[in-house]
Design a protein around this motif. Sequence first.
Motif, mmCIF file in Angstrom:
data_model
loop_
_atom_site.group_PDB
_atom_site.id
_atom_site.type_symbol
_atom_site.label_atom_id
_atom_site.label_comp_id
_atom_site.label_asym_id
_atom_site.label_seq_id
_atom_site.Cartn_x
_atom_site.Cartn_y
_atom_site.Cartn_z
ATOM 1 N N SER A 5 36.562 -1.571 -53.770
ATOM 2 C CA SER A 5 37.364 -1.807 -55.101
ATOM 3 C C SER A 5 38.769 -2.786 -54.621
ATOM 4 C CB SER A 5 37.730 -0.444 -55.467
ATOM 5 O OG SER A 5 38.594 0.154 -54.529
ATOM 6 N N THR A 6 38.965 -3.089 -53.750
ATOM 7 C CA THR A 6 39.864 -4.083 -53.638
ATOM 8 C C THR A 6 39.868 -5.296 -54.282
ATOM 9 O OG1 THR A 6 40.185 -3.341 -51.262
ATOM 10 C CG2 THR A 6 41.161 -5.564 -51.768
ATOM 11 N N ALA A 7 40.821 -5.798 -54.969
ATOM 12 C CA ALA A 7 41.116 -6.869 -55.905
ATOM 13 C C ALA A 7 41.397 -8.069 -55.334
ATOM 14 C CB ALA A 7 41.992 -6.356 -57.168
ATOM 15 N N ILE A 8 40.703 -9.142 -55.425
ATOM 16 C CA ILE A 8 41.048 -10.661 -54.941
ATOM 17 C C ILE A 8 41.257 -11.352 -56.087
ATOM 18 C CG2 ILE A 8 40.017 -12.416 -53.671
ATOM 19 C CD1 ILE A 8 40.108 -9.679 -51.875
ATOM 20 N N LYS A 17 37.085 -7.531 -58.369
ATOM 21 C CA LYS A 17 36.927 -6.765 -57.047
ATOM 22 C C LYS A 17 35.869 -7.551 -56.126
ATOM 23 C CE LYS A 17 37.115 -2.476 -59.882
ATOM 24 N NZ LYS A 17 36.512 -0.986 -60.108
ATOM 25 N N ILE A 18 36.536 -7.125 -54.766
ATOM 26 C CA ILE A 18 35.687 -7.800 -53.684
ATOM 27 C C ILE A 18 34.346 -7.434 -53.455
ATOM 28 C CG2 ILE A 18 36.126 -5.950 -51.840
ATOM 29 C CD1 ILE A 18 36.568 -8.088 -49.999
ATOM 30 N N GLY A 19 33.815 -6.356 -54.001
ATOM 31 C CA GLY A 19 32.474 -5.631 -54.216
ATOM 32 C C GLY A 19 31.590 -6.612 -55.097
ATOM 33 N N ILE A 21 32.181 -9.921 -55.654
ATOM 34 C CA ILE A 21 32.182 -11.392 -55.203
ATOM 35 C C ILE A 21 30.845 -11.753 -54.546
ATOM 36 C CG2 ILE A 21 33.419 -13.106 -53.800
ATOM 37 C CD1 ILE A 21 36.066 -11.657 -54.391
ATOM 38 N N LYS A 22 30.372 -13.127 -54.691
ATOM 39 C CA LYS A 22 29.161 -13.154 -54.358
ATOM 40 C C LYS A 22 29.359 -14.798 -53.329
ATOM 41 C CE LYS A 22 26.345 -11.572 -58.008
ATOM 42 N NZ LYS A 22 25.354 -11.777 -59.170
ATOM 43 N N CYS A 23 28.410 -14.992 -52.572
ATOM 44 C CA CYS A 23 28.391 -16.289 -51.858
ATOM 45 C C CYS A 23 28.543 -17.504 -52.812
ATOM 46 C CB CYS A 23 27.189 -16.503 -50.782
ATOM 47 S SG CYS A 23 27.090 -15.189 -49.448
ATOM 48 N N ASN A 24 29.001 -18.448 -52.080
ATOM 49 C CA ASN A 24 29.480 -19.775 -53.065
ATOM 50 C C ASN A 24 30.744 -19.810 -54.209
ATOM 51 O OD1 ASN A 24 27.662 -21.374 -51.479
ATOM 52 N ND2 ASN A 24 25.949 -20.475 -52.822
ATOM 53 N N SER A 25 31.141 -18.361 -54.140
ATOM 54 C CA SER A 25 32.233 -18.262 -55.041
ATOM 55 C C SER A 25 33.442 -18.933 -54.351
ATOM 56 C CB SER A 25 32.705 -16.859 -55.407
ATOM 57 O OG SER A 25 31.667 -16.266 -55.798
ATOM 58 N N TYR A 26 34.443 -19.026 -55.042
ATOM 59 C CA TYR A 26 35.797 -19.732 -54.558
ATOM 60 C C TYR A 26 37.134 -18.814 -54.698
ATOM 61 C CZ TYR A 26 33.408 -24.180 -53.671
ATOM 62 O OH TYR A 26 32.780 -25.243 -53.233
ATOM 63 N N VAL A 27 37.737 -18.458 -53.537
ATOM 64 C CA VAL A 27 38.918 -17.640 -53.624
ATOM 65 C C VAL A 27 40.183 -18.701 -53.208
ATOM 66 C CG1 VAL A 27 37.441 -15.587 -52.905
ATOM 67 C CG2 VAL A 27 38.317 -17.089 -51.210
ATOM 68 N N ARG A 28 41.425 -17.910 -53.754
ATOM 69 C CA ARG A 28 42.760 -18.543 -53.530
ATOM 70 C C ARG A 28 43.011 -18.206 -52.066
ATOM 71 N NH1 ARG A 28 45.775 -20.704 -57.253
ATOM 72 N NH2 ARG A 28 43.746 -21.649 -57.782
ATOM 73 N N CYS A 29 43.624 -19.154 -51.473
ATOM 74 C CA CYS A 29 44.201 -18.868 -50.437
ATOM 75 C C CYS A 29 45.772 -18.910 -50.392
ATOM 76 C CB CYS A 29 43.785 -20.052 -49.267
ATOM 77 S SG CYS A 29 41.841 -20.181 -48.852
#
Length: 582
Positions: A5-8, A17-19, A21-29
């Motif tokens: 349930s951790t939010a990204i 939620k991290i659960g 998120i799928k492959c090839n998604s883009y996250v903020r660094c």
Amino acid sequence: MFEESTAIIMANNSIEKIGDIKCNSYVRCEDGSDSRVTSVAKATQTVYEIVQRTKHRANEGEPGRSDPLRKKVFQRIQLKCTAAHELNLMVPIKATIENSFKRQKYSVRWTQFEKFQTLDGRVIMIPKNHHKDFPMDSDGEKAAKLMKDDLNLLYGNRFIFNLQLRDLDYLDGQTRAAVSLRYCPILTGNGILSEFLTGQPHLITSATLSMAWLLGLWLGDGTTKEPEITVDSFDQTLMESLKEQGYLWGLYPYYKDEAVPLRAKHVRLYYGAGPSNKRKVRNLRRDNPFWNTVKGLKFKREDDGHKQLPEFMWNEDVEIREAFLAGLIDADGYVLKEKRADKTYVVTIQTIYHSIMEGVVNIARSLGMWATVTTRSARTSTIIGRQVTCQFTYDISISGTTPLQSVLAYCRSGHKRREAPKHVSREPIYFKFTEKVIGQSNVVGLTIENHKQNILLANKVAARVCTEICDKDQPKISITKNLKHCIACPRTGVRYFYRDWTGNHRVCARCYCRYKFSGYRCLNCKYIPEAREVKKAKIKGEKLGNTNNGELVRGLDCNRCGGILTFDEIRGTRHHRVNTLN
């Protein structure tokens, strides 16, 4: 790996939620860049909760027991991860000189990293404290200062390193108490407000900033039925600014005095021709751009009509966030007149809405400021001779240097506005933390293309991505011996702990002072009551009860567990009491 349930924060500044998120998604660094998710791993492992350490203790004393709402400490930074997850930590390593007059020595103390072998055979790098003594004379003082300067030049003031959560117990007590995590300001935005108003995202103009300021002012002192804002008539600069900002959107503030003029003016924001024209050409709720923004972006809940701060504002453009927060400060904020000794500004905002409290804290942290929350129970107060019923209130304290000064530069109230800084420095904010085991839970791990970068959680914490060792549940076999624990309250730490009445355990300085003052302690839960709790127990009278050994005793009632309070006429450890009696 993180609990599912951790939010990204994603690349478009949305929160997922991290659960999910799928492959090839883009996250903020952490540095503001985006990185592609290359793999997602899921498992079931033992989860530990990391919680920000705070001085707020209302939940531990009588206020938390009398009001259930105050048992929770709101908006403490926390995250849940596995034992093998790497934490990106900071430890201060600045060399110092201590004067030991007892030993007649100058002692230079510093920290450096060394290899350490764990109980399961791994070799890790951890900070170790060292010291070197010099004679307490002029030559020794010069040599100590020279060594201190050389060490600071060589190592600097702080060091950032990675360490698995299960290895925290290998740090010595002082180092463990000093290591910190960090949350980072967000310098990019989603541009939702400007896109809604103008059709173009990230368009920062005086008009979009004025709308952000009006929204903050309305959330603080507005009514939910119509575009009406309560303004203090004594604050002429705020009243004039409301007119100026409203004119940019064709809004004309208008109020009508009561039979007996009041200080608080209920100003309505009409849209259309000026007040001198006929009323039928002025719209209050119909075609009103301000009211359309309130309803269209859901600053007003649809189900019950209460105010709320939508999540998209947490990650809006920096200027929009600053103008919005300034409007809220103009409405419900108190600005400390003088800067603190460390050149920080302090602002306090009060609200009864949980959504606004949560949003203000997130916005403040996203701008690089400290934000903490305390609470006040529902109460009846006397204000200017009138009995007023006050609801449960959140008190949000925001402090910062140039980031907060930049926000106050957007304020329109005369005594709250500050001069804009020449340069705004937004640095990561470091906070100390504690950890505890939660139990088995579903966890998710991410890997990204730029594996050296940290990703940002929704609470702005910079977190490491997963490594190969995270795939399996790793045991935490080290023995916790670096922190001291108080047996009378939940506090843990390093300094200011004293022996309890048995001499076998420890109590913190707060509980120790209570015990030395009153002499009362609970035979059941070891709690040391406050003076007001002892006073109430004496009014209630003594009662019969059983100790943990089954003995029947008479004493005052413990407000915490219902046990029996005993009184020690001679305070101190058991050894001290026996010697005193003899």
